[in-house]
Design a protein around this motif. Structure first.
Motif, short mmCIF file in Angstrom:
data_model
loop_
_atom_site.label_atom_id
_atom_site.label_comp_id
_atom_site.label_asym_id
_atom_site.label_seq_id
_atom_site.Cartn_x
_atom_site.Cartn_y
_atom_site.Cartn_z
N THR A 187 36.29 45.81 49.72
CA THR A 187 35.34 44.78 50.14
C THR A 187 35.45 43.57 49.23
N SER A 188 35.14 42.41 49.78
CA SER A 188 35.02 41.19 48.97
C SER A 188 33.56 40.79 48.82
N CYS A 189 32.67 41.64 49.34
CA CYS A 189 31.23 41.36 49.30
C CYS A 189 30.51 42.46 48.53
N ILE A 195 26.84 40.79 37.58
CA ILE A 195 27.55 39.72 38.27
C ILE A 195 26.64 39.15 39.35
N LYS A 196 26.46 37.83 39.35
CA LYS A 196 25.68 37.17 40.37
C LYS A 196 26.57 36.81 41.55
N GLY A 197 26.15 37.21 42.73
CA GLY A 197 26.94 36.90 43.91
C GLY A 197 27.95 37.99 44.22
N ASP A 198 28.84 37.67 45.16
CA ASP A 198 29.82 38.64 45.64
C ASP A 198 30.92 38.89 44.64
N VAL A 199 31.45 40.11 44.67
CA VAL A 199 32.59 40.48 43.84
C VAL A 199 33.44 41.48 44.61
N ASP A 200 34.76 41.43 44.39
CA ASP A 200 35.66 42.40 45.03
C ASP A 200 35.49 43.76 44.37
N LEU A 201 35.42 44.81 45.21
CA LEU A 201 35.33 46.18 44.72
C LEU A 201 36.61 46.92 45.09
N ASP A 202 37.04 47.79 44.18
CA ASP A 202 38.33 48.47 44.33
C ASP A 202 38.23 49.95 43.99
N ILE A 203 39.15 50.70 44.56
CA ILE A 203 39.37 52.08 44.18
C ILE A 203 40.80 52.20 43.65
N ALA A 204 40.96 52.91 42.55
CA ALA A 204 42.29 53.26 42.06
C ALA A 204 42.55 54.73 42.35
N TYR A 205 43.75 55.03 42.81
CA TYR A 205 44.10 56.41 43.13
C TYR A 205 44.92 57.06 42.03
N GLU A 206 45.05 56.37 40.90
CA GLU A 206 45.65 56.94 39.70
C GLU A 206 44.87 56.37 38.52
N ASP A 207 44.94 57.04 37.39
CA ASP A 207 44.18 56.62 36.23
C ASP A 207 44.58 55.20 35.83
N PRO A 208 43.64 54.24 35.84
CA PRO A 208 43.98 52.86 35.47
C PRO A 208 44.50 52.72 34.04
N MET A 209 44.24 53.71 33.20
CA MET A 209 44.79 53.68 31.85
C MET A 209 46.32 53.67 31.88
N LEU A 210 46.89 54.23 32.94
CA LEU A 210 48.35 54.22 33.08
C LEU A 210 48.87 52.80 33.24
#
Length: 258
Positions: A187-189, A195-210
C-alpha cells in the motif's frame, strides 16, 4: 515475514522512536533525488534508524535513459553512502517511470539497469530491483538478464484506502511472478505512529538484515574439486595424495566472462 516502511522527504520529519515502538522490522530510505541532490531527510532518517536499531537499505528512483546517465546516478548513490559511512547495504533500483523509461524499449532499458548494477556492486553494495507489478507484466526490460537479483514489487490491492501498520495484508494478493520475491509494497496509504500522513508499507519475505551484508563479488563463482587432471588414473592418484595430507578439496576462483 517482516513488516517495514519505505520513506523519503515526502513524509517530512519522522519520529523514529515511535516508529521503532510500532515494531518496524526495516526501513528503506530514498537516497538521491532527480536533481542529484540528497533526499532532504536522508541524514536524519539514517540517524534515527541507527539510533533505534532499524535495519536500513536505500532506493534510487531512476530517470536514466542511457547507460552513462545510469552510471552517474548510481555513482551519486555510492558517494552518498560512503559519505555517511554506510559500508554495506542493499540499493534498490526503482524502475517505474512511465513517461521517461517505458518509451526506451526493453533493450535500452536493460542496458541502463546493467550499467547501474555494475557501479553499485563494484562499490561493494547489494543491488535489487523495485518495480510495479505492471512493469513486470509488461516486460519493460529483460528480467532474465537479472536472474538471481532480489525483486521488490508494488501491488496495491486495496486501492487508496488507508491501511494501518498492524493490519495484515491478504497474502492471496501477493504479486504473482515467476519465482520468489524479496519484498512486497502492498500500500501507499499506510498509517503508522511517528509519521504524519500516508506512508508506503512493505513486507519482506527474507530477513532484512541480509540486505545489510556485504555484496557478493559480481561475476565471480567458487568451485571445489580435488584436482584438475586429464585422466581417471591421474585423478585417483591425486585423490590419494590429497587424502594423505588431510585435504578433501581445492578451492578454485572462477571469473565468469561475457
Amino acid at each position: 515475514m517482516w513488516k517495514g516502511i519505505d520513506v523519503s522527504d515526502n513524509q517530512g520529519v519522522i519520529d523514529w522512536e515511535q516508529v521503532a515502538t510500532a515494531k518496524v522490522s526495516f526501513a528503506i530510505l530514498r537516497s538521491v533525488r532527480w536533481s542529484g541532490k540528497t533526499d532532504y531527510q536522508f541524514a536524519v532518517n539514517l540517524e534515527g534508524c541507527r539510533k533505534y536499531g532499524i535495519p536500513v537499505s536505500v532506493y534510487k528512483y531512476t530517470y536514466a535513459t542511457t547507460p552513462e546517465a545510469a552510471r552517474q546516478e548510481a555513482q551519486q548513490v555510492v558517494e552518498l553512502l560512503r559519505s555517511d559511512d554506510v559500508t554495506s547495504t542493499m540499493v534498490w533500483w526503482d524502475v517505474e517511470d512511465k513517461d521517461v523509461l517505458r518509451p526506451l524499449g526493453a533493450a535500452k532499458l536493460t542496458e541502463c539497469i546493467r550499467a547501474a548494477r555494475e557501479v553499485i556492486t563494484a562499490a561493494g553494495y547489494g543491488f535489487g530491483l523495485y518495480v510495479g507489478l505492471y512493469v513486470y507484466k509488461e516486460r519493460w526490460f529483460d528480467f532474465n538478464a537479472f536472474a538471481g537479483t532480489r525483486l521488490w514489487i508494488a501491488r496495491y490491492y486495496r486501492g487508496y484506502r488507508t491501511m494501518r501498520f498492524d493490519d495484515e495484508p491478504d497474502q492471496k494478493f501477493k504479486p504473482d511472478v515467476d519465482g520468489d520475491i524479496s519484498g512486497w509494497q502492498y500500500t501507499s496509504c499506510g498509517e503508522i505512529p511517528g509519521i504524519k500522513g500516508d506512508v508506503d508499507l512493505d513486507i519482506a519475505y527474507e530477513d532484512p538484515m541480509l540486505w545489510s551484508q556485504p555484496a557478493v563479488e559480481p561475476g565471480v563463482i567458487y568451485t571445489v574439486s580435488v584436482a584438475d587432471v586429464w585422466t581417471k588414473e591421474l585423478a585417483e592418484i591425486a585423490r590419494q595424495q590429497f587424502a594423505a595430507r588431510g585435504i578433501v578439496g581445492v578451492v578454485h576462483k572462477v571469473k565468469i566472462l561475457g
